[in-house]
Write an enzyme that holds these catalytic residues in place. Structure first.
Site, mmCIF file in Angstrom:
data_model
loop_
_atom_site.group_PDB
_atom_site.id
_atom_site.type_symbol
_atom_site.label_atom_id
_atom_site.label_comp_id
_atom_site.label_asym_id
_atom_site.label_seq_id
_atom_site.Cartn_x
_atom_site.Cartn_y
_atom_site.Cartn_z
ATOM 1 C CG ASP A 98 -13.300 -120.602 89.978
ATOM 2 O OD1 ASP A 98 -12.713 -121.567 90.271
ATOM 3 O OD2 ASP A 98 -13.019 -119.378 89.404
ATOM 4 C CG ASN A 119 -10.159 -110.580 82.355
ATOM 5 O OD1 ASN A 119 -10.135 -110.825 83.547
ATOM 6 N ND2 ASN A 119 -11.032 -111.038 81.453
ATOM 7 C CG HIS A 145 -11.127 -113.420 85.794
ATOM 8 N ND1 HIS A 145 -10.490 -113.786 84.583
ATOM 9 C CD2 HIS A 145 -10.470 -114.163 86.671
ATOM 10 C CE1 HIS A 145 -9.912 -114.847 84.729
ATOM 11 N NE2 HIS A 145 -9.744 -115.332 85.979
ATOM 12 C CD GLU A 191 -13.597 -113.954 82.284
ATOM 13 O OE1 GLU A 191 -12.922 -112.911 82.743
ATOM 14 O OE2 GLU A 191 -13.538 -114.698 81.406
HETATM 15 C C1 GLP Z 1 -8.185 -118.391 86.974
HETATM 16 C C2 GLP Z 1 -9.424 -118.785 88.136
HETATM 17 C C3 GLP Z 1 -9.267 -117.688 89.170
HETATM 18 C C4 GLP Z 1 -7.850 -117.171 89.231
HETATM 19 C C5 GLP Z 1 -7.280 -116.616 87.817
HETATM 20 C C6 GLP Z 1 -5.876 -116.276 87.891
HETATM 21 O O1 GLP Z 1 -8.873 -118.708 85.794
HETATM 22 N N1 GLP Z 1 -10.601 -119.073 87.851
HETATM 23 O O2 GLP Z 1 -9.628 -118.071 90.408
HETATM 24 O O3 GLP Z 1 -7.476 -116.422 90.402
HETATM 25 O O4 GLP Z 1 -7.877 -117.289 87.089
HETATM 26 O O5 GLP Z 1 -5.117 -117.581 87.857
HETATM 27 P P1 GLP Z 1 -3.768 -117.591 87.956
HETATM 28 O O6 GLP Z 1 -3.411 -117.719 89.406
HETATM 29 O O7 GLP Z 1 -3.081 -118.807 87.350
HETATM 30 O O8 GLP Z 1 -2.912 -116.302 87.271
#
Ligand code: GLP
Length: 242
Positions: free
Chosen positions: A67, A136, A138, A143
């Site tokens: 992403d 949440n 995702h 989402e």
């Molecule tokens: C982000 C990314 C995800 C990631 C998630 C958790 O916004 N788009 O790919 O897995 O949220 O992030 P973190 O590893 O900082 O908790």
């Protein structure tokens, strides 16, 4: 699915990097799906170490990131383009034109999604998709919703996702409202999935994701359907698995 819980972060990072390194050693032209966020940083550090020791080369590897934010300049410190350079690409021998990240500044985002899907199709199949999970549930930026999209698409970020990512920006107002993300169909098409989760704040969501009913309102539950899912948890994230 294979769930492994690690006593400390070092062991988890080494295990995660070991899986990726082993794949690339056996299959030098592997296609890797890559993730951003705080979770994979330690794994990327171990990959860089392995590369610097001469244990693994990424010369023939192709990568696809999950992403990218919409409207954040590519060279902005918080763009996922910058993240990947900083944590991995600048320190390994992956050719620049083998790294694919959606362009969140494309003139037409719809056209960019189609282009990204075409590149993914050309690569045929992601051999290993590295994944984190949002609070949440995702995955990528897919989402929770009453329905989910299979291919790459534009997504409006949920308030809780913007708040979680606000720690990286000067203020919540600077956190992008939209992103481009690979869809769940693409993620599930990967030959294998390496899901990494850390921290007590993720214990409940990862437990529900892997043991609860499959539902689009918790996108990570779809991973239960994958035939080759490996989950690496630190002790805090894994505390509900007995
Ligand atoms: C982000 C990314 C995800 C990631 C998630 C958790 O916004 N788009 O790919 O897995 O949220 O992030 P973190 O590893 O900082 O908790």
């Amino acid at each position: 699915m294979n769930i492994h819980t690690f006593k400390n972060e070092k062991e988890l990072n080494e295990a995660g990097a070991g899986i990726i390194t082993g794949l690339v050693q056996m299959q030098p032209s592997a296609v890797l799906g890559l993730a951003t966020g705080g979770t994979p940083v330690g794994i990327y550090e171990e990959l860089v170490k392995a590369h610097k020791k001469g244990h693994v080369s990424f010369k023939k590897v192709t990568t696809f990131n999950l992403d990218e934010y919409v409207g954040v300049p590519e060279n902005h410190p918080e763009s996922y383009h910058t993240y990947m350079k900083q944590h991995l690409f600048d320190h390994i021998d992956l050719p620049a034109d083998h790294a694919n990240i959606p362009d969140g500044n494309a003139a037409s985002l719809e056209e960019e999604c189609l282009r990204y899907n075409r590149e993914l199709e050309k690569a045929k199949q992601i051999d290993l998709q590295l994944l984190g999970i949002g609070h949440n549930g995702h995955i990528g930026f897919n989402e929770p919703d009453h329905s989910l999209v299979s291919g790459t698409h534009v997504v409006k970020l949920k308030p809780e996702t913007r708040s979680a990512n606000a720690r990286y920006f000067a203020s919540i107002d600077e956190v992008p409202t939209h992103a481009l993300t690979m869809g769940v169909g693409t993620i599930l098409k990967a030959k294998s999935i390496l899901l990494v989760v850390r921290g007590a704040d993720k214990a409940d969501i990862i437990h529900r994701a892997l043991t609860g009913p499959i539902q689009t309102e918790l996108p990570a539950t779809l991973l239960q359907t994958h035939p080759n899912l490996v989950v690496l948890l630190d002790a805090d994230a894994g505390r509900l698995f007995v």
